[in-house]
Structures are given as C-alpha cells and as structure tokens.
Design an enzyme around this catalytic site. Sequence first.
Site, short mmCIF file in Angstrom:
data_model
loop_
_atom_site.label_atom_id
_atom_site.label_comp_id
_atom_site.label_asym_id
_atom_site.label_seq_id
_atom_site.Cartn_x
_atom_site.Cartn_y
_atom_site.Cartn_z
N ASP A 29 0.46 -7.62 1.28
CA ASP A 29 0.85 -6.22 1.51
C ASP A 29 2.37 -6.05 1.53
O ASP A 29 2.92 -5.36 2.39
CB ASP A 29 0.24 -5.70 2.81
CG ASP A 29 0.16 -4.18 2.84
OD1 ASP A 29 0.56 -3.55 1.85
OD2 ASP A 29 -0.29 -3.63 3.87
N HIS A 68 0.82 -1.22 0.00
CA HIS A 68 0.00 0.00 0.00
C HIS A 68 0.86 1.27 0.00
O HIS A 68 0.34 2.35 -0.25
CB HIS A 68 -0.98 0.00 1.18
CG HIS A 68 -0.34 0.21 2.53
ND1 HIS A 68 -0.03 -0.82 3.37
CD2 HIS A 68 0.01 1.33 3.19
CE1 HIS A 68 0.49 -0.34 4.49
NE2 HIS A 68 0.52 0.97 4.40
N SER A 109 5.05 2.27 7.76
CA SER A 109 4.72 1.23 6.78
C SER A 109 5.96 0.74 6.06
O SER A 109 6.72 1.53 5.51
CB SER A 109 3.74 1.77 5.74
OG SER A 109 2.50 2.07 6.32
#
Length: 575
Positions: free
Chosen positions: A187, A156, A265
């Site tokens: 992911d 993402h 992230s």
Amino acid sequence: MGKTNRKRGREPKDPVPETLDYQTIADMDEVFSVSNVELIESSTERRPRGRPRKNPQLSDMHEKPVVLSSARRTSHAAENADFVVSMSVPGDGLSAEQPARIEAVARVVPAMDAVVKVFCVHTEPNFSLPWQRKRQYSSSSSGFVIGGRRVLTNAHSVEHYTQVKLKKRGSDVKYLATVLAIGTECDIAMLTVNDDEFWEGVSPVEFGNLPTLQDAVTVVGYPIGGDTISVTSGVVSRIEILSYVHGSTELLGLQIDAAINSGNSGGPAFNEKGNCVGIAFQSLKHEDAENIGYVIPTPVIKHFIQDYEKNGAYTGFPILCLEWQKMENPDLRMAMGMKPDQKGVRVRRIDPTAPESKVLKPSDIILSFDGVDIANDGTVPFRHGERIGFSYLVSQKYTGDNATITVLRDSKMLKFNIKLATHRRIIPAHNKGKPPSYYIIAGFVFSTVSVPYLRSEYGKDYEYEAPVKLLDKLLHSMPQSEDEQLVVVSQVLVADINIGYEDIVNTQVLALNGKPVKNLKSLANMVESCDDEFLKFDLEYQQIVVLRTKTAKAATLDILTTHCIPSKMSDDLKT
C-alpha cells in the site's frame, strides 16, 4: 415489479461498521478482528449533477453540529487542543501532558513542510460491464517528500488514477505529478514532479529506526475537517504482522493510538526527533475500540524504495507459497519424529506452481529459515521480549532472492536452497491497475474472477453473498498452472439466439466441446477457431449450453451494436 432472484451464497452475519475486503484471519479475537479493519479512505469528492449546494453558514454550524465518530471526535479535539496550546500563555490551566505535547510537536515542525496534499482523479474499471469504466471521481490524501525528488503516499490514494496533483504546505499552486511505482501489497506509491519550482525550499524527510512500544509518534496530514495541515499525537501500542487490507497480504505493521481519519492516507508518522517512522494507511472501526490506527513501518517502506531502485520497478514482497500447521501438540510432534529439543511447523499444502514445490513435500517440518529457528507456533525471536511470525523473515527478502530452509523429513534433517517468488492466486486479490478481460459470443459475456469482480457483483459483503463454489476457490484453491484463471459466464445479453439461457449468472465454465478451459484466452481461441457444428459449453452445477456455431458468430455483431459494445473481446486477448 418483477421478482428478484437471490443469488446463491451464505447468509451474511450481523453487520459490522466496516468489513475486510479480503480473506480474514480466524484466530483473532472479536474486537481485534481483521473484518473490522478499514483503509483510511482518501477524502472523496463525487460531483453530483445539478446546482451546487450552498456552503453552510456559521450560524447553521452552531445549530447543527457535525456528528463525528469516536475516533474523529478525538482527532478533532486533539487538533483544537494543539491550536489552543500553541497560542496559550502560562497560567491558563494547562494539564501536565500538554507541555510535553507542545515540545513533541515543536520538534516535528521542521519536517512538516515536506508533507504535501495529494489530489487524485480516479476512473475505476467497471468489472460488471468490463468494456467501459465508471464515472470519474476526485479524492484528496496526504504524502511527503523523500530524497531523490520523490514523494511517497498510499497506493489506494492513487489507485486507478487518471490525474495526480500535489500541493505544498502554504502554497496555492497544484503541481502535476507522475506516478513512478505502485506497491499494491504494501500500500505504498511513489510519485515525482517534473516542475523544478515544486522542489524549491523543500527538505526531504529523514527515516528513523523502527520504534519500540510506548514511543511517542506524531501523525501529520490533511484529513477531513479542514483544508490546512493537521497534527495528532499518540504512542506505539503494538508491533506485529498485520493484514494489509488493500494489498490482501500480511506484513509488519505498527498500531498507534493517534487519531487517523479519512485524508490522512499517505501522511508520515514522526518520532520525537522529527524522523519518519511510518506511513498512516488504515484503522480499526469497532464499537468497543477507539483510536486504533495502523502505520506502515520503515522496514516495509525501505524495502519498497530499495526494490524500485534495484529493479527500476516494483516487483513485490516474496512469500512461501504454502500452508502450514502449528506443532504445539506433543503427540503430534512425537508422531512426526521430532526430538524433544526440535521445534517447527508442518507443511500442509504447497502451491504446485511455486519454486518450493520442487523441493518441499507435504508433512515436511520446517525447522528454520535462513538459520533462524522457528517455534512450534510459527514465530521467531524479534527483539527483546518480542516474537513475530516467521513470514517477517521472508518479507525481508526480495523477489528472486535465495533462502536456506532446514526441514525434518522422515526423522532426517535436510537443507534446501529455495528461490523466492511472489504468490499467485487462482482468484487474484487485485488487478494491479489493469482493465478487466472479457470475451463475448452470442450474448454470453465471459470474464475472469477476481476479488474486485466479486466486490462489484456482490458488494462489500461478497464473502457471504457470492456463490459458495466461488468462495471455496477464493479461500482454498491453488492454481495448477501459471496461466490458470477462473472463467465464468458473467451475464447473458438477451437475444433471440440465447433464449432459455438468460438466468445464467457467474457460473464457472469448465470445458468447451470436451476440452478443459484453462483461461479466458484459451476459451476465446477455441471459440474463434471452432469448425464444429455446435458450441457446447460445460458449466458448473452440471449445466450445459449448446449453440450452433455459425449462427452464434453471426449474431454476435448485432448484439454488440445493440448494447454499444466496441469489441467482442478485450485488448489483452487480441494479441
């Protein structure tokens, strides 16, 4: 102002801090509800029009302190504590825990140079106006170097990327990166840099084994709150099958209590030996929960890497395309012909397009998978004192691998060899970076339904705002053929030819001139090759649309010109 018509759908529940973009799991408790799980968003930067705002002065920052959520306050305090501790001297009143934290951080320092900052420019598709894209925006996240001149980050973090750049720790140079693979389900994304200068002086991160409960972990990355690298520490709180928000799938995951914020992230989580044991990717936001973060563990990471090395591309995680029922009730087990020492789960429904539909039948009892016995609650032994959902065994396989399944059918034990494949839904959870498909005739915009489409049309609460018919298909429908799609009239571009049809919005198309509509391409082909006097569309809710064929085709060009639409169909429908 004109009256706003409310779209059909259920009333939304009381709002929660963040809602899950995909299907939730009903048997979770309220605090640990997946509906409260959110992605660790990349730090986004949308450039507004007009003059840039001045940077806040130091005096202003003291007058107006930045308000952080509980998790962010903890992260901020932890960062400050790390800096203070590292510069302190003996006798300054440190707690007993801080020397241990200093030692843990010190062990990780050699691997910290492999952590990079990821800069990405995104240009998302506009699913409501599929012939154009949204305004581009920038984001920053984290990543780390692995062997083979490659870098890992979150999928993402580079979704709908236009340009990706990487910056090493302590460097002022941003290097252009190439995206090698994006694993939407897990992911994870893999990048590389062609410039040899980027790889000078950088040692790749070594992966460690799956940690155990209470093992110390240190999360390193570039979250919001500053520009330099950040370190937060905690322990492993839970190991189980988690719902991955971005990929809308369920895979093995770690829960940790280290503070994880936007920008973390893709950052690595290190153990005490300095080996990577996971990738930070999402967190739980709830008023009754603090510092609950989630990490992608090394088995999932290695599966992604080996899948890419084996096939030259990411092929996904296979699953059993079926729905099953627990067999915990003794009367149910007796009625199904199970012996007292037999355990398993009952097959409810099977995807007709899946390979297992050729051998399995509804009401079969799955007793074991690849020789591992399945309990009545659907779990299998994991490690000492731990059990885990049997889907973990399936996710360890690769697409195209074979697996042996033992079932009980009519009180007889049967063994089947099944070829595993990825799951395909009639309403896909993501478009894997592809632009949306569309077809326009006489102002009617036909499109296919996906979760990003529903989110674009109804917002993050689409699970309550979208029409009930679409939600039912999202949660329960299975495709009857491999190329089946859910085609809807997305909107009607008003023109003289479509008077009276203006209010048709997001209504499924069932048939054209009596022929069922299987997918968008078949609909476009039927319209283009139609020689009948009229085009008659059968829609959901017993609606019909009738247009004169020649007039409709002639009016389409003027409508496209009026709305500055370059083509009446997307590129994928032209081939």
